[in-house]
Write a protein that holds these residues in place. Structure first.
Motif, PDB file in Angstrom:
ATOM      1  N   THR A 167       0.805  -1.218   0.000  1.00  0.00           N
ATOM      2  CA  THR A 167       0.000   0.000   0.000  1.00  0.00           C
ATOM      3  C   THR A 167       0.838   1.268   0.000  1.00  0.00           C
ATOM      4  OG1 THR A 167      -0.139  -0.081   2.406  1.00  0.00           O
ATOM      5  CG2 THR A 167      -1.935  -1.096   1.162  1.00  0.00           C
ATOM      6  N   ASN A 168       2.130   1.200   0.366  1.00  0.00           N
ATOM      7  CA  ASN A 168       2.920   2.428   0.393  1.00  0.00           C
ATOM      8  C   ASN A 168       4.220   2.303  -0.380  1.00  0.00           C
ATOM      9  OD1 ASN A 168       1.877   4.806   1.616  1.00  0.00           O
ATOM     10  ND2 ASN A 168       3.835   5.068   2.639  1.00  0.00           N
ATOM     11  N   SER A 169       4.337   1.289  -1.208  1.00  0.00           N
ATOM     12  CA  SER A 169       5.523   1.138  -2.034  1.00  0.00           C
ATOM     13  C   SER A 169       5.590   2.259  -3.055  1.00  0.00           C
ATOM     14  CB  SER A 169       5.483  -0.216  -2.741  1.00  0.00           C
ATOM     15  OG  SER A 169       6.538  -0.338  -3.656  1.00  0.00           O
ATOM     16  N   GLY A 170       6.798   2.785  -3.261  1.00  0.00           N
ATOM     17  CA  GLY A 170       6.995   3.797  -4.293  1.00  0.00           C
ATOM     18  C   GLY A 170       6.711   5.216  -3.862  1.00  0.00           C
ATOM     19  N   VAL A 171       6.457   5.456  -2.575  1.00  0.00           N
ATOM     20  CA  VAL A 171       6.166   6.807  -2.081  1.00  0.00           C
ATOM     21  C   VAL A 171       7.441   7.427  -1.498  1.00  0.00           C
ATOM     22  CG1 VAL A 171       4.810   8.224  -0.500  1.00  0.00           C
ATOM     23  CG2 VAL A 171       3.796   6.197  -1.558  1.00  0.00           C
ATOM     24  N   THR A 172       7.763   8.617  -1.970  1.00  0.00           N
ATOM     25  CA  THR A 172       8.878   9.387  -1.427  1.00  0.00           C
ATOM     26  C   THR A 172       8.329  10.706  -0.907  1.00  0.00           C
ATOM     27  OG1 THR A 172      10.446   8.427  -2.995  1.00  0.00           O
ATOM     28  CG2 THR A 172      11.090  10.483  -1.929  1.00  0.00           C
ATOM     29  N   THR A 173       8.527  10.986   0.372  1.00  0.00           N
ATOM     30  CA  THR A 173       8.070  12.235   0.979  1.00  0.00           C
ATOM     31  C   THR A 173       9.282  12.993   1.505  1.00  0.00           C
ATOM     32  OG1 THR A 173       5.911  11.332   1.579  1.00  0.00           O
ATOM     33  CG2 THR A 173       6.642  13.286   2.777  1.00  0.00           C
ATOM     34  N   LYS A 174       9.413  14.243   1.103  1.00  0.00           N
ATOM     35  CA  LYS A 174      10.594  15.033   1.460  1.00  0.00           C
ATOM     36  C   LYS A 174      10.220  16.440   1.912  1.00  0.00           C
ATOM     37  CE  LYS A 174      14.422  13.131  -1.288  1.00  0.00           C
ATOM     38  NZ  LYS A 174      15.445  13.199  -0.222  1.00  0.00           N
ATOM     39  N   ALA A 175      10.980  16.915   2.893  1.00  0.00           N
ATOM     40  CA  ALA A 175      10.975  18.345   3.190  1.00  0.00           C
ATOM     41  C   ALA A 175      11.846  19.030   2.152  1.00  0.00           C
ATOM     42  CB  ALA A 175      11.523  18.591   4.586  1.00  0.00           C
ATOM     43  N   VAL A 176      11.396  20.179   1.668  1.00  0.00           N
ATOM     44  CA  VAL A 176      12.127  20.909   0.630  1.00  0.00           C
ATOM     45  C   VAL A 176      12.503  22.276   1.192  1.00  0.00           C
ATOM     46  CG1 VAL A 176      12.015  21.889  -1.692  1.00  0.00           C
ATOM     47  CG2 VAL A 176      10.926  19.686  -1.212  1.00  0.00           C
ATOM     48  N   LYS A 177      13.766  22.574   1.184  1.00  0.00           N
ATOM     49  CA  LYS A 177      14.249  23.835   1.729  1.00  0.00           C
ATOM     50  C   LYS A 177      13.580  25.012   1.035  1.00  0.00           C
ATOM     51  CE  LYS A 177      18.506  26.302   2.880  1.00  0.00           C
ATOM     52  NZ  LYS A 177      19.999  26.284   2.779  1.00  0.00           N
ATOM     53  N   GLY A 178      13.011  25.925   1.824  1.00  0.00           N
ATOM     54  CA  GLY A 178      12.352  27.104   1.266  1.00  0.00           C
ATOM     55  C   GLY A 178      10.861  26.948   1.074  1.00  0.00           C
ATOM     56  N   ILE A 179      10.312  25.749   1.372  1.00  0.00           N
ATOM     57  CA  ILE A 179       8.876  25.521   1.233  1.00  0.00           C
ATOM     58  C   ILE A 179       8.293  25.202   2.602  1.00  0.00           C
ATOM     59  CG2 ILE A 179       7.113  23.992   0.270  1.00  0.00           C
ATOM     60  CD1 ILE A 179       8.771  23.802  -2.252  1.00  0.00           C
ATOM     61  N   GLU A 180       7.273  25.991   3.015  1.00  0.00           N
ATOM     62  CA  GLU A 180       6.697  25.859   4.353  1.00  0.00           C
ATOM     63  C   GLU A 180       5.270  25.324   4.349  1.00  0.00           C
ATOM     64  OE1 GLU A 180       7.908  29.303   7.082  1.00  0.00           O
ATOM     65  OE2 GLU A 180       7.999  30.219   5.076  1.00  0.00           O
ATOM     66  N   ASN A 181       4.439  25.864   3.449  1.00  0.00           N
ATOM     67  CA  ASN A 181       3.005  25.561   3.451  1.00  0.00           C
ATOM     68  C   ASN A 181       2.530  25.340   2.016  1.00  0.00           C
ATOM     69  OD1 ASN A 181       0.240  25.410   3.930  1.00  0.00           O
ATOM     70  ND2 ASN A 181       0.014  27.590   4.373  1.00  0.00           N
ATOM     71  N   PRO A 182       2.938  24.221   1.395  1.00  0.00           N
ATOM     72  CA  PRO A 182       2.568  23.988  -0.002  1.00  0.00           C
ATOM     73  C   PRO A 182       1.089  23.637  -0.144  1.00  0.00           C
ATOM     74  CG  PRO A 182       3.695  22.066   0.870  1.00  0.00           C
ATOM     75  CD  PRO A 182       3.744  23.119   1.941  1.00  0.00           C
ATOM     76  N   THR A 183       0.436  24.236  -1.134  1.00  0.00           N
ATOM     77  CA  THR A 183      -0.994  23.987  -1.325  1.00  0.00           C
ATOM     78  C   THR A 183      -1.348  23.560  -2.745  1.00  0.00           C
ATOM     79  OG1 THR A 183      -1.324  26.353  -1.709  1.00  0.00           O
ATOM     80  CG2 THR A 183      -1.739  25.531   0.530  1.00  0.00           C
ATOM     81  N   GLN A 184      -0.687  24.095  -3.754  1.00  0.00           N
ATOM     82  CA  GLN A 184      -0.919  23.701  -5.142  1.00  0.00           C
ATOM     83  C   GLN A 184       0.372  23.124  -5.712  1.00  0.00           C
ATOM     84  OE1 GLN A 184      -2.702  27.744  -6.386  1.00  0.00           O
ATOM     85  NE2 GLN A 184      -3.605  26.310  -7.852  1.00  0.00           N
ATOM     86  N   VAL A 185       0.241  22.149  -6.620  1.00  0.00           N
ATOM     87  CA  VAL A 185       1.416  21.566  -7.262  1.00  0.00           C
ATOM     88  C   VAL A 185       1.193  21.463  -8.767  1.00  0.00           C
ATOM     89  CG1 VAL A 185       2.398  20.297  -5.310  1.00  0.00           C
ATOM     90  CG2 VAL A 185       0.515  19.284  -6.603  1.00  0.00           C
ATOM     91  N   PHE A 186       2.290  21.556  -9.520  1.00  0.00           N
ATOM     92  CA  PHE A 186       2.242  21.525 -10.975  1.00  0.00           C
ATOM     93  C   PHE A 186       3.461  20.774 -11.503  1.00  0.00           C
ATOM     94  CE2 PHE A 186       0.520  25.529  -9.404  1.00  0.00           C
ATOM     95  CZ  PHE A 186      -0.732  25.579  -9.982  1.00  0.00           C
ATOM     96  N   ILE A 187       3.293  20.163 -12.667  1.00  0.00           N
ATOM     97  CA  ILE A 187       4.410  19.586 -13.406  1.00  0.00           C
ATOM     98  C   ILE A 187       4.429  20.232 -14.774  1.00  0.00           C
ATOM     99  CG2 ILE A 187       5.479  17.496 -14.324  1.00  0.00           C
ATOM    100  CD1 ILE A 187       3.930  15.898 -12.220  1.00  0.00           C
ATOM    101  N   SER A 188       5.533  20.875 -15.118  1.00  0.00           N
ATOM    102  CA  SER A 188       5.657  21.565 -16.398  1.00  0.00           C
ATOM    103  C   SER A 188       7.004  21.244 -17.008  1.00  0.00           C
ATOM    104  CB  SER A 188       5.513  23.079 -16.201  1.00  0.00           C
ATOM    105  OG  SER A 188       5.704  23.776 -17.417  1.00  0.00           O
ATOM    106  N   GLN A 189       6.998  20.642 -18.196  1.00  0.00           N
ATOM    107  CA  GLN A 189       8.209  20.280 -18.924  1.00  0.00           C
ATOM    108  C   GLN A 189       9.180  19.487 -18.043  1.00  0.00           C
ATOM    109  OE1 GLN A 189       9.114  24.336 -20.367  1.00  0.00           O
ATOM    110  NE2 GLN A 189       8.638  23.591 -22.425  1.00  0.00           N
ATOM    111  N   GLY A 190       8.620  18.562 -17.271  1.00  0.00           N
ATOM    112  CA  GLY A 190       9.429  17.688 -16.430  1.00  0.00           C
ATOM    113  C   GLY A 190       9.899  18.309 -15.135  1.00  0.00           C
TER     114      GLY A 190
END
Length: 383
Positions: free
Chosen positions: A213-236
């Motif tokens: 049920t949780n194979s393949g999941v990577t969760t990371k803290a990203v420096k400079g990001i505190e409260n992410p709400t929207q996400v996008f993928i553009s040109q990779g």
């Protein structure tokens, strides 16, 4: 769900149109050439939990330039419920998350008639299924995020039987979700941590998942990001709208917000701000942003594409609360709270203004209380 339901009716619902004039005759459509088009949009109103105001759905028809308020109620004879948050159109259906009801509503796109009501607590359990938030669809599946538990969840459902096929644990209080079919498929999730700081991002590798049920999941803290709400993928590349943080004392000013590009490849992921933003839309690898941080006196609108940030002049609303860009016309739609005594009203209907890509005003229409999402009705147009 409250019982004080106002029953309304939609007039003249016909194929491929949700609002039409009374004297418009029914049409028999003969397909000669099928093209993709946007013929209108939906506005999700989240209502007000504090004031006991249920949420609603508004439909705006491009041809007639008329809105239909409480469109869900008018067709289905019942309230949409408390705190609907998000909606998408996928295939012939509309999907809506109703957060406080722990429900995803599945509607016929053309009539808004309820097809199925999915209880997320039935699919994910009484804890992990709590409070569905955001939606994304691809490859014949719809994906939704939920707030439940110490860590939130992402669930995958098929679009025929509406059964959950897979689920994964992600970070705390997941909000936005998007995906790509590249390299076997990936889902990209914003874990907001309920605006408490230390938000994270999750990547779900769809190709690597078998029965775990949780194979393949990577969760990371990203420096400079505190409260992410929207996400996008553009040109990779991965992008995030980060709402930053709020000062602990009045006037509780918001700072650190922006559209941020995630820099991957090392053990520590970092980010760089590419545009000032509190909300954004992505169309054909161009970002359209609204920057309206709490406590700021000035709101700005920009377009970011190819590394260039260009201001969009001419756009103006009282208090922006949602936005999106039509993928066909590139018209920009910005929803606003109405104002009461110089402050945004969380108990009265708001409005949406339409602008060209260059910021020229086109139209304005009324929507429900506290608009939380704008999404488009794409359909087949017989020519």
């Amino acid at each position: 769900m409250r019982k004080n339901i106002i029953k309304l009716s939609l007039v003249g619902i016909v194929a491929l149109s949700l609002t039409a004039c009374k004297d418009e005759p029914d049409h028999v459509w003969t397909p000669t050439d099928v093209v993709s088009t946007s013929d209108g949009l939906f506005v999700v109103g989240s209502g007000s939990n504090y004031s006991g105001i249920d949420g609603d759905l508004t439909y705006y028809d491009y041809a007639s330039k008329k809105e239909t308020l409480k469109a869900f109620q008018g067709v289905n004879g019942k309230s949409l419920g408390a705190n609907p948050n998000a909606g998408i159109t996928y295939g012939s259906k509309v999907y809506l998350t109703v957060t406080e009801e722990n429900v995803i509503e599945v509607l016929d796109k053309n009539t808004l008639k309820e097809i199925r009501q999915i209880k997320t607590t039935d699919q994910l359990g009484s804890t992990q299924g709590l409070k569905p938030r955001q939606l994304f669809a691809m490859n014949g599946h719809v994906y939704y995020t939920t707030y439940g538990g110490e860590n939130g969840s992402v669930a995958e459902i098929d679009t025929t039987a509406f059964k959950m096929t897979r689920s994964w644990m992600v970070g705390s209080y997941p909000e936005g979700i998007t995906g790509s079919t590249a390299n076997g498929g990936v889902l990209f999730v914003a874990n907001s941590n309920h605006a408490a700081g230390n938000g994270t991002l999750s990547w779900i590798d769809l190709s690597s998942i078998a029965n775990s049920t949780n194979s393949g999941v990577t969760t990371k803290a990203v420096k400079g990001i505190e409260n992410p709400t929207q996400v996008f993928i553009s040109q990779g590349q991965y992008y995030v709208v980060d709402l930053g943080h709020y000062e602990s004392a009045a006037p509780y000013a918001q700072s650190g917000n922006g559209l941020k590009k995630v820099v991957t490849g090392n053990s520590e992921y970092t980010s760089e701000t590419v545009a000032p933003a509190t909300m954004a839309a992505l169309v054909n690898n161009a970002f359209y942003t609204v920057n309206a941080p709490y406590g700021a006196g000035e709101v700005s609108y920009n377009k970011y594409v190819g590394g260039q940030l260009t201001p969009i002049s001419g756009i103006s609303v009282d208090s922006p609360c949602a936005m999106n860009v039509d993928p066909i016309s590139k018209h920009i739609f910005v929803a606003s709270y109405s104002m009461s005594g110089g402050y945004p009203s969380y108990t009265s209907n708001g409005y949406v203004r339409e602008f060209t890509e260059d910021g020229n005003p086109v139209a304005q229409f009324e929507c429900g209380v506290s608009a939380s999402c704008i999404f488009f009705n794409t359909s087949l147009l017989w020519q």
